[in-house]
Design a protein around this motif. Sequence first.
Motif, mmCIF file in Angstrom:
data_model
loop_
_atom_site.group_PDB
_atom_site.id
_atom_site.type_symbol
_atom_site.label_atom_id
_atom_site.label_comp_id
_atom_site.label_asym_id
_atom_site.label_seq_id
_atom_site.Cartn_x
_atom_site.Cartn_y
_atom_site.Cartn_z
ATOM 1 N N GLN A 8 0.620 -0.797 0.270
ATOM 2 C CA GLN A 8 -0.189 0.147 -0.219
ATOM 3 C C GLN A 8 1.124 1.506 0.260
ATOM 4 O O GLN A 8 0.999 2.095 0.400
ATOM 5 C CB GLN A 8 -0.839 0.157 1.498
ATOM 6 C CG GLN A 8 -2.243 -0.852 1.310
ATOM 7 C CD GLN A 8 -2.959 -1.303 2.472
ATOM 8 O OE1 GLN A 8 -3.169 -0.460 3.410
ATOM 9 N NE2 GLN A 8 -4.330 -2.490 2.227
ATOM 10 N N TRP A 48 -8.286 -0.107 -4.688
ATOM 11 C CA TRP A 48 -8.139 0.758 -3.252
ATOM 12 C C TRP A 48 -8.404 2.460 -3.808
ATOM 13 O O TRP A 48 -8.552 2.692 -3.043
ATOM 14 C CB TRP A 48 -6.440 0.866 -3.750
ATOM 15 C CG TRP A 48 -5.883 1.537 -2.281
ATOM 16 C CD1 TRP A 48 -5.435 0.852 -1.158
ATOM 17 C CD2 TRP A 48 -4.907 2.352 -2.645
ATOM 18 N NE1 TRP A 48 -4.713 2.041 -0.603
ATOM 19 C CE2 TRP A 48 -4.406 2.839 -1.383
ATOM 20 C CE3 TRP A 48 -4.544 3.200 -4.082
ATOM 21 C CZ2 TRP A 48 -3.929 4.140 -1.154
ATOM 22 C CZ3 TRP A 48 -3.930 4.012 -3.827
ATOM 23 C CH2 TRP A 48 -3.172 4.571 -2.204
ATOM 24 N N GLU A 75 -10.673 4.391 -0.817
ATOM 25 C CA GLU A 75 -9.419 5.570 -0.471
ATOM 26 C C GLU A 75 -9.811 7.334 -0.753
ATOM 27 O O GLU A 75 -10.264 8.118 0.054
ATOM 28 C CB GLU A 75 -8.088 5.213 -1.064
ATOM 29 C CG GLU A 75 -7.252 6.519 -0.403
ATOM 30 C CD GLU A 75 -6.740 6.345 0.985
ATOM 31 O OE1 GLU A 75 -6.487 6.890 2.311
ATOM 32 O OE2 GLU A 75 -7.109 5.045 1.383
#
Length: 773
Positions: free
Chosen positions: A517, A572, A576
């Motif tokens: 990440q 992601w 996010e």
Amino acid sequence: MHGSQAIKHLAEFLAVTSGSPDEATAIRAAIEFAAEILDAEMGTVICEETVVSLGYPHDQVPVEALRTAARDRWTTIPVPGIGECHLIVLPLHGRISGSMMLARSWAGFSSDEANLIRAMARVLSLALDIMRTVEAERTLRERSEHQATENSRLIRSLKERQRLVDALSTIERAISRRAPLQQILDAITSGARQLLDDDVAMLRLIDSDSPGHLLLVSSDGDPELLGEQLWRLPMAEADVSRLAIECGTIAVATAATPERRVGGPGGSELVGGLRRAISAPVREDSVIVGSLIVASADRSREYQESDRQTLSAFAEHVSLALTDAKTVQAMHEAFHDRLTGLASRALFTNRLEDLLSSSRSTSPIGLLFVDLNRFKVVNDTLGHAAGDQLLVEVGERIVGALRSGDTAARFGGDEFAALLAHMDAEGAASVADRLIEAIRKPYTINGKQIFVNASVGIAIGYPGQSTDELLRNADVAMYHAKRYGDGHREVFHPEMHEELLERMQMEADLRQAIDQQDLMVHYQPIVSLTTGGLKGFEALARWLRPGHGMVPPSDFIPLSEETGLILPIGRWILNEACHQVSNWQKDIPGLPALTISVNLSARQLQRPDLIEEVRIALASSGLPADRLVLEITESLLHQDVDEAISRLHELKALGVRIAIDDFGTGYSSLSCLHRFPVDIMKIDKSFIHGLVNDPKALTFARTIVRLGAMLNLTTIAEGIEDGVQLDRLREARCDFGQGYYFARPLAADQARTYLLDIAHQLSVAAGVSAATT
């Protein structure tokens, strides 16, 4: 051992044994040839009282031990100076009893090798039988030269033997030339009938679908006698064939054999006027699969030993033909793609190796790697049957674009290749252009028109070059071609390899960044061109690669799309960005309702689970669905129109809004655009840059804004960098804009500071307004 090698070795073995002048030479040549081909340290032929052996000192051959090994079928045997060796023992057939043995230390014998040795033993037995017969007749002729009658009989016998040898040689040539199997079998039945001077000959094989029946696969002779023969006969009624099949030896129909008519209570092979018959078993890979029958209408016909030998020789050649045909079929399947019929990777590589190893030519060799684009979409949307049909048609178009002597292959999946002998780079590029043009024409499958395109990598090699190197070069060039989009071809140059290595390292680093990440989301503000107020942000992926600094999205985003990494990256970023904007709304009082725009890739839009991913992101973040804008590029709308419309409607059902990104750079049409459930059009920055000095750019921008208004769509201008561009867009009545003029993409902490400042300004403005009232 490949089937083609086995057939070649067996043909050479036939030549070695049949070409020997006498029995001893034939045995010696046979065992030497077999030992060499099988890489054996010891070889032995035990033929009655004769033992011919290789691998032992001349005066130290362990005759008794070898006889014991042959009798008891040992699987290992000690060889002086080598030690314990793997042993294979196979019997000789025919009039000569004995065995053929081979031993080697480095490995046991595979089933393919055992079948080859077994076939060699049968051929040697046949050769020795014929040699002994010919020798016996020659001796008899020499002893009886004074008897004119006997001499005449012997001459006739020798002529018959010569006829047999000639007939068998013709059949062997047909087998080696890969003549059609039916043609070979017909030649065998015809030759057997003529050599035995009988009325009919028949070849019956066990029905593989019903082992209790025999099929008549070839016949020759008197049409009246053959006219009543059943093409399919129960084994129980096949008197002569059944005896040969069950006993594994020559069988003769005696006068006691029942003679039944077809249509009576059963049936028989001896029908009509046939009275006597002889049958020999036929084998395939040492398994009895049928019999060869010769029959006569003469009740007094007696079959002599010479007749038995002749029929046995023809039956043996049926076995060779059947085994060879089975091997040829297996070879074809191994060397050809089952779906398209094109050469397989193995056959393609063999032919490439032959060209590169040629010492007779210095001409260049062209190698093309062809990769279809968007084939997965066809499989996913129309099913694998449609995908298979598409691959077959692509293969046909590739063949149609090549010369007759070129080789087309399918390497698997949607990858094809073409091998072009005597072809330089310019010629290969021309062929690649023809391939691309042929492949891009529409296909009609299941009533639907489908479009695919291809990327082609080109490598040029020369005799003496490594096969692996040339294949690798074409593969590298193909991947470079894919980077430039559909319908592109690239010729390999050495710098490409270094670029590929760097690209592979970048992919590895990107995978690690995803796992850990380490990617970031930057947020670029979207501003109202009317009020100047903040509307929301566009979420943009950023990657700070260790040792390399910030990697431009134009480098790693295309890589992620090629490798499929765009799926975890896109998932992601979606989560996010939704969480970040939702948190800002909660933590910073006084902010307007903010939108967040997230880009969708082609791979994401094609996946059915995209809807669930968006639903989860909204639910877990608490962001209202109408605050999420999903951006798709204009070109995505044309990859699969029906599928795209369906997926967009599913997204709209969640309450999110859809934007077309980079509008004006693709090939949209009004007739197509109005079908899509979109809410926003984003004008590409290439048109914004020309607003100051290019009247056409200004006209185009105004046209897009008017088009948006007509379709009730919001318009957003990208890439605004100065006040003049802003004024032009305000004049055109564009709704929103983004670009460096307002703010660069901001890291999350920078965006928070930016929002705090806006909240403060709004608070001050509200206070002033309240004070004045």
